[in-house]
Design a protein around this motif. Structure first.
Motif, PDB file in Angstrom:
ATOM      1  N   LEU A 174      71.295  58.437  37.099  1.00  0.00           N
ATOM      2  CA  LEU A 174      70.572  59.608  37.605  1.00  0.00           C
ATOM      3  C   LEU A 174      71.127  60.909  37.045  1.00  0.00           C
ATOM      4  O   LEU A 174      70.407  61.909  36.942  1.00  0.00           O
ATOM      5  N   THR A 175      72.420  60.911  36.692  1.00  0.00           N
ATOM      6  CA  THR A 175      73.074  62.162  36.307  1.00  0.00           C
ATOM      7  C   THR A 175      73.486  62.223  34.844  1.00  0.00           C
ATOM      8  O   THR A 175      74.206  63.143  34.448  1.00  0.00           O
ATOM      9  N   ASN A 176      73.030  61.267  34.019  1.00  0.00           N
ATOM     10  CA  ASN A 176      73.381  61.376  32.601  1.00  0.00           C
ATOM     11  C   ASN A 176      72.537  62.465  31.936  1.00  0.00           C
ATOM     12  O   ASN A 176      71.515  62.893  32.468  1.00  0.00           O
ATOM     13  N   SER A 177      72.978  62.938  30.787  1.00  0.00           N
ATOM     14  CA  SER A 177      72.362  64.113  30.156  1.00  0.00           C
ATOM     15  C   SER A 177      70.870  63.950  29.892  1.00  0.00           C
ATOM     16  O   SER A 177      70.078  64.866  30.143  1.00  0.00           O
ATOM     17  N   ALA A 178      70.471  62.793  29.388  1.00  0.00           N
ATOM     18  CA  ALA A 178      69.057  62.587  29.060  1.00  0.00           C
ATOM     19  C   ALA A 178      68.176  62.682  30.298  1.00  0.00           C
ATOM     20  O   ALA A 178      67.104  63.306  30.270  1.00  0.00           O
ATOM     21  N   ASN A 179      68.609  62.101  31.391  1.00  0.00           N
ATOM     22  CA  ASN A 179      67.808  62.124  32.608  1.00  0.00           C
ATOM     23  C   ASN A 179      67.894  63.461  33.330  1.00  0.00           C
ATOM     24  O   ASN A 179      66.932  63.889  33.974  1.00  0.00           O
ATOM     25  N   LEU A 180      69.036  64.147  33.231  1.00  0.00           N
ATOM     26  CA  LEU A 180      69.178  65.452  33.882  1.00  0.00           C
ATOM     27  C   LEU A 180      68.181  66.467  33.335  1.00  0.00           C
ATOM     28  O   LEU A 180      67.636  67.278  34.080  1.00  0.00           O
TER      29      LEU A 180
END
Length: 414
Positions: free
Chosen positions: A323-329
């Protein structure tokens, strides 16, 4: 750390004091569930997003990537906090939970959240001031999904007609001078929320902190200066008297009429600003003597509640990481109108939407309401503070007398 019925009851009371938090929401709840690989429960304060939304699909995907199905439930911010405490008391807390940042310390005091370090979650890329909203005694208890905060929207046409250059607004004196020119030109000055809820405190904090105020001493000269500024604006007709009843939403609605030069409001209004029908700009809230005033951070933290079955933490950690990785953020924060908690993703946001640039600067100057060791003491400070604002702006007390009473109330509460 305490995990008793007594501390849970105390925590419920603290959450009640934070019942009107500064964030956006609304709509109907939703959930998804399944059996393959087991089911993990996830609670968030986004009931406006159903399973088919970008957010709902991301939650489902992150569960799938971790090899499980996620049963998601979206609910009102206050309901979520209270139900989390009740669920912990009953031993059936959700596996993963997204909570508003001032609530984190309350849940930590109740003993129901795991430290990020114990879970192996990496928080090093996150801006320290944003991460601070989820820290207690130097330990982090969640990963921020993003941040929102406050700045000043301005109506370009009104300022131009009043011969005010927004770049000239650098401190309180220049802002007040601009408001005086706007009024002389036959227009209205500034809207904000001074309501007797957390929203009122949230909006007052930039001015309080911008004067150098300290929340442990509400009645300092600095705090008095901030409240005197607001009172001066209301008395001079630069701000409407109904700021006393204004929520952040109704304050925005006033600004959106096109009659006001300035409106103090949040990142979450960017979508509405584009629909307002007039050209607008955004500047940071100035400190009393210049520079950017510290503004309070809004936004949520992804947390992992304590479970009897500790073997579940591995999958929960994978869900949080997804949920908090760069792509999803990047996708999530653009959807929620949040500023990302990492500089790398912030740069991508500004590249795709240049209007976010002043908000990134505002977030860089922001601080958590419970930071600085305040933790669960914050609600007991915030309520007397918003009460003092009400008393001063209504004319019931002078700013100094109102804040003296507030500080006395804080002392009795602690």
């Amino acid at each position: 750390m305490r995990n008793s019925r007594r501390s849970l009851i105390t925590a419920v009371a603290a959450l009640g004091a934070l019942a009107s938090l500064a964030s956006c929401g609304g709509g109907a709840g939703s959930s998804t569930s399944g059996k393959a690989g087991g089911t993990y429960t996830f609670w968030d304060p986004y009931p406006q997003f159903d399973a088919s939304s970008a957010w709902g699909r991301l939650v489902t995907k992150c569960g799938g990537d971790a090899g499980v199905q996620v049963k998601r439930t979206g609910m009102d911010t206050t309901d979520l906090g209270n139900k989390a405490l009740l669920a912990a008391q009953q031993g059936n807390a959700p596996d993963v939970m997204l909570v508003d940042n001032p609530v984190v310390s309350t849940l930590v005091e109740a003993g129901i959240l795991n430290k990020t370090s114990d879970l192996g979650l990496d928080t090093k890329p996150i801006q320290k001031n944003i991460l601070g909203g989820g820290e207690v005694d130097g330990a982090s208890y969640g990963v921020p999904i993003g941040a929102n905060t406050l700045a000043l929207y301005y109506n370009k046409k009104i300022l131009s007609a009043a011969h005010v250059d927004p770049a000239s607004v650098k401190d309180w004196a220049s802002l007040t001078a601009a408001l005086k020119k706007v009024k002389a030109a036959g227009k209205k000055g500034i809207t904000f929320s001074a309501i007797n809820t957390e929203e009122g405190s949230f909006q007052f904090l930039p001015w309080f902190w911008g004067a150098g105020g300290d929340l442990t001493k509400l009645n300092s000269d600095e705090g008095t200066a901030a409240l005197s500024l607001w009172k001066q604006w209301v008395q001079s007709g630069y701000a409407p008297k109904d700021v006393l009843q204004n929520t952040q939403t109704t304050s925005w609605q006033q600004f959106a009429t096109g009659d006001y030069a300035f409106g103090e409001n949040g990142t979450w209004q960017l979508g509405n600003a584009g629909k307002a029908g007039f050209d607008y700009g955004v500047i940071g809230i100035p400190g009393e003597n210049g520079g950017s005033a510290p503004v309070p951070t809004g936004g949520e933290f992804v947390t992992v509640p304590v479970q009897k079955d500790t073997s579940r933490y591995g999958v929960s950690t994978k869900i949080v990481t997804c949920l908090t990785n760069s792509a999803n953020l990047l996708t999530t924060d653009n959807t929620l109108m949040y500023v990302a908690p990492t500089t790398a993703v912030q740069a991508e946001q500004v590249k795709s939407n240049p209007r976010l640039e002043p908000w990134v600067r505002a977030v860089a100057a922001a601080r958590g309401r419970t930071s600085g060791g305040l933790g669960t003491k914050y609600p007991a400070i915030s309520q007397p503070m918003w009460t003092a604002v009400q008393a001063a702006l209504s004319g019931g007390k002078s700013p100094k007398a109102a804040l003296d009473a507030a500080q006395t109330a804080v002392g009795k509460g602690n």
